[in-house]
Design an enzyme around this catalytic site. Structure first.
Site, PDB file in Angstrom:
ATOM      1  N   THR A   1       0.424  -0.827  -0.292  1.00 23.52           N
ATOM      2  CA  THR A   1       0.314   0.068   0.091  1.00 23.52           C
ATOM      3  C   THR A   1       0.735   1.448   0.181  1.00 23.52           C
ATOM      4  O   THR A   1       0.457   2.324  -0.435  1.00 23.52           O
ATOM      5  CB  THR A   1      -0.829   0.429   1.118  1.00 23.52           C
TER       6      THR A   1
ATOM      7  N   LYS B   1       8.173   1.322  11.983  1.00 22.70           N
ATOM      8  CA  LYS B   1       8.025   1.200  12.994  1.00 22.70           C
ATOM      9  C   LYS B   1       8.598   0.039  14.415  1.00 22.70           C
ATOM     10  O   LYS B   1       8.940   0.241  15.344  1.00 22.70           O
ATOM     11  CB  LYS B   1       6.932   1.626  13.672  1.00 22.70           C
TER      12      LYS B   1
ATOM     13  N   GLY C   1     -12.138  -1.013   5.921  1.00 19.00           N
ATOM     14  CA  GLY C   1      -9.552  -1.632   6.025  1.00 19.00           C
ATOM     15  C   GLY C   1      -9.077  -0.071   6.942  1.00 19.00           C
ATOM     16  O   GLY C   1      -8.159  -0.557   6.259  1.00 19.00           O
TER      17      GLY C   1
ATOM     18  N   ASP D   1       1.169  -1.328  18.148  1.00 20.50           N
ATOM     19  CA  ASP D   1       1.426  -0.029  16.783  1.00 20.50           C
ATOM     20  C   ASP D   1       1.410   1.395  17.824  1.00 20.50           C
ATOM     21  O   ASP D   1       2.913   1.392  17.797  1.00 20.50           O
ATOM     22  CB  ASP D   1       0.654   0.048  16.632  1.00 20.50           C
TER      23      ASP D   1
ATOM     24  N   LYS E   1       5.225   3.280  18.516  1.00 18.06           N
ATOM     25  CA  LYS E   1       5.401   4.756  17.757  1.00 18.06           C
ATOM     26  C   LYS E   1       5.802   5.312  19.245  1.00 18.06           C
ATOM     27  O   LYS E   1       6.841   6.370  18.985  1.00 18.06           O
ATOM     28  CB  LYS E   1       3.704   5.749  17.173  1.00 18.06           C
TER      29      LYS E   1
HETATM   30  N1  HSE Z   1      -2.602   0.355  12.023  1.00 20.82           N
HETATM   31  C1  HSE Z   1      -1.678   1.891  12.045  1.00 20.82           C
HETATM   32  C2  HSE Z   1      -3.722   2.784  12.339  1.00 20.82           C
HETATM   33  C3  HSE Z   1      -1.359   2.820  11.141  1.00 20.82           C
HETATM   34  O1  HSE Z   1      -4.345   2.613  12.801  1.00 20.82           O
HETATM   35  O2  HSE Z   1      -2.434   4.128  13.408  1.00 20.82           O
HETATM   36  C4  HSE Z   1      -0.058   2.848  11.017  1.00 20.82           C
HETATM   37  O3  HSE Z   1       0.898   2.285  11.978  1.00 20.82           O
END
Ligand code: HSE
Length: 440
Positions: free
Chosen positions: A18, A110, A192, A206, A210
């Site tokens: 993507t 990341k 999505g 995630d 970060k």
């Molecule tokens: N999956 C992450 C989010 C995006 O939902 O913010 C990629 O870092």
């Protein structure tokens, strides 16, 4: 213009998923304007992917195409390698091999930086090459450059961020469309935003990746995923969203990065924040970060934290930055992590933080229940700020919601453990931290 600047800077892209497709699209749409801004040619020379046949909606025929990344690493004309395959292996090995071949690297990875960053940063430095990672945090929002460059005269005191769009989308849908967590997650998957396996997003991992990267840039010491206290949103009930609203709050998956004296708090968890704060107004899949610097005061950044084109925008910005250095015959003009080690800092364990709390008990509706709960809270020196009890259930359990004044996390955990053992309590108590001191 010197001789070198007239030569093209060549880019090899590894991973045309993507984000990689987005990078190709940026080159196809904006190459002229990018080259005008640079003053020299910038060429996407190679694209590499295991599947080059899949229809991505972009024409790859004008590039050298390969399924073997070594073709890119071994091309002496390639100056910048863009790694967009994600995951830790083989991305790490590819990046390090690129460094050893004296190629600069741009990545959005990341997980790699939060889990193996120390080695990756060291290997880039040893080889005298640059590593761009703007796209690794908050997609299109330029937070990395802001921390490394724009705010470099500041001591960063805190960062509060909504940096996972999927979790924010789910929490927004729960509130705005009266949905359960499960239904909102299903909707996020249909749109999505959430992956088929949504664990990394909904369990806060995630955002924690970060947060580790941001703390590393902010505080001059390398932090990794294991340093981040992490809780996700999968236990948040629609009832919590409603009670929070009644109390003047909104629930957000907040990343909190703070330093006081030499102690760093690094945590990601659902948080009640005042509904009047700007961060509470961040809806859907948007991201935002509120940064406090000792010179500048508060700065807020807002935008799309994920998605093909916003993330590609960040990747290509890094490519252009590095290309400028190459054209000037320099590299690492700005240190990779914005600093050599600034100072020794220590991590504050979650048990030692002070916070206000939202507590939702599931308790029998009979006389003496409130006094039993408040007695235990008092024993641990936890002071109650407000209580809501609504509805009556015959022979059943009712929700009792309390907010507390600031208390020590370790005391709160002990109190909840004791309360949950009472025979009047029907289910584990829900605890959500409250962050009131948001300027934005
Ligand atoms: N999956 C992450 C989010 C995006 O939902 O913010 C990629 O870092």
């Amino acid at each position: 213009m010197c001789e070198r600047t007239k030569k093209a800077v060549n880019v090899g892209l590894i991973g045309v998923g993507t984000i990689g497709t987005g990078v190709v699209k940026v080159f196809q749409q904006n190459q002229k304007v990018m080259e005008k801004k640079l003053g020299f040619p910038l060429k996407l020379k190679w694209v590499c992917d295991l599947d080059l046949e899949r229809d991505r909606g972009v024409d790859l025929s004008s590039y050298n195409r390969t399924t073997d990344y070594l073709h890119i690493l071994e091309d002496p004309e390639v100056d910048i390698v863009v790694e967009l395959i994600g995951g830790i292996h083989p991305a790490k090995e590819i990046i390090i091999e690129a460094f050893e071949k004296k190629k600069h690297v741009v990545t959005a990875n990341k997980a790699l930086l939060a889990e193996e960053g120390e080695e990756v940063f060291k290997r880039a430095e040893e080889n005298g090459v640059d590593l761009g990672f703007e796209a690794s945090v908050a997609g299109g929002i330029p937070i990395i450059k802001v921390l490394k460059e724009s705010l470099c005269s500041n001591n960063i005191l805190s960062i509060h961020g909504i940096i996972n769009g999927t979790a924010n989308y789910i929490l927004t849908k729960m509130e705005e469309e009266d949905m359960s967590f499960e239904d909102a997650l299903k909707k996020a998957q249909e749109r999505g935003y959430a992956e088929a396996d949504p664990t990394l997003d909904i369990e806060g991992v995630d955002a924690a990746h970060k947060a580790a990267i941001l703390a590393t840039l902010a505080f001059g010491s390398i932090f990794s995923l294991k340093d981040v206290y992490t809780e996700g949103i999968s236990h948040i009930k629609y009832a919590d969203v409603l009670f929070a609203k009644e109390l003047g709050y909104r629930i957000k998956l907040l990343s909190i990065i703070k330093k006081k004296r030499q102690e760093v708090e690094l945590r990601v968890h659902p948080t009640l924040i005042p509904v009047t704060s700007s961060l509470a107004g961040v809806r859907g899949a948007y991201n935002a970060l509120s940064i406090l610097g000792d010179v500048v005061g508060h700065v807020m950044l807002y935008g799309m934290g994920a998605g093909m084109m916003p993330t590609a925008s960040a990747v290509v910005a890094d490519i252009m930055d590095i290309a400028r250095d190459i054209a000037k015959g320099t590299s690492n003009r700005v240190p990779l992590l914005a600093h050599k080690k600034l100072e020794e800092v220590s991590l504050k364990p979650i048990s030692e933080i002070q916070s206000k709390y939202y507590l939702r008990f599931s308790a029998l509706d009979k006389p003496g229940v409130l006094s039993k709960i408040s007695g235990i809270l008092a024993k641990y020196e936890i002071s109650i700020e407000s209580v809501i009890q609504k509805g009556r259930k015959e022979n059943g359990y009712v929700p009792i919601v309390m907010t507390t004044h600031e208390a020590l996390e370790a005391s709160m955990k002990k109190a909840i453990e004791e309360i949950d053992c009472l025979d009047i309590i029907g289910a584990p108590t829900t605890l959500i931290r409250i962050e009131n001191n948001l300027i934005f």
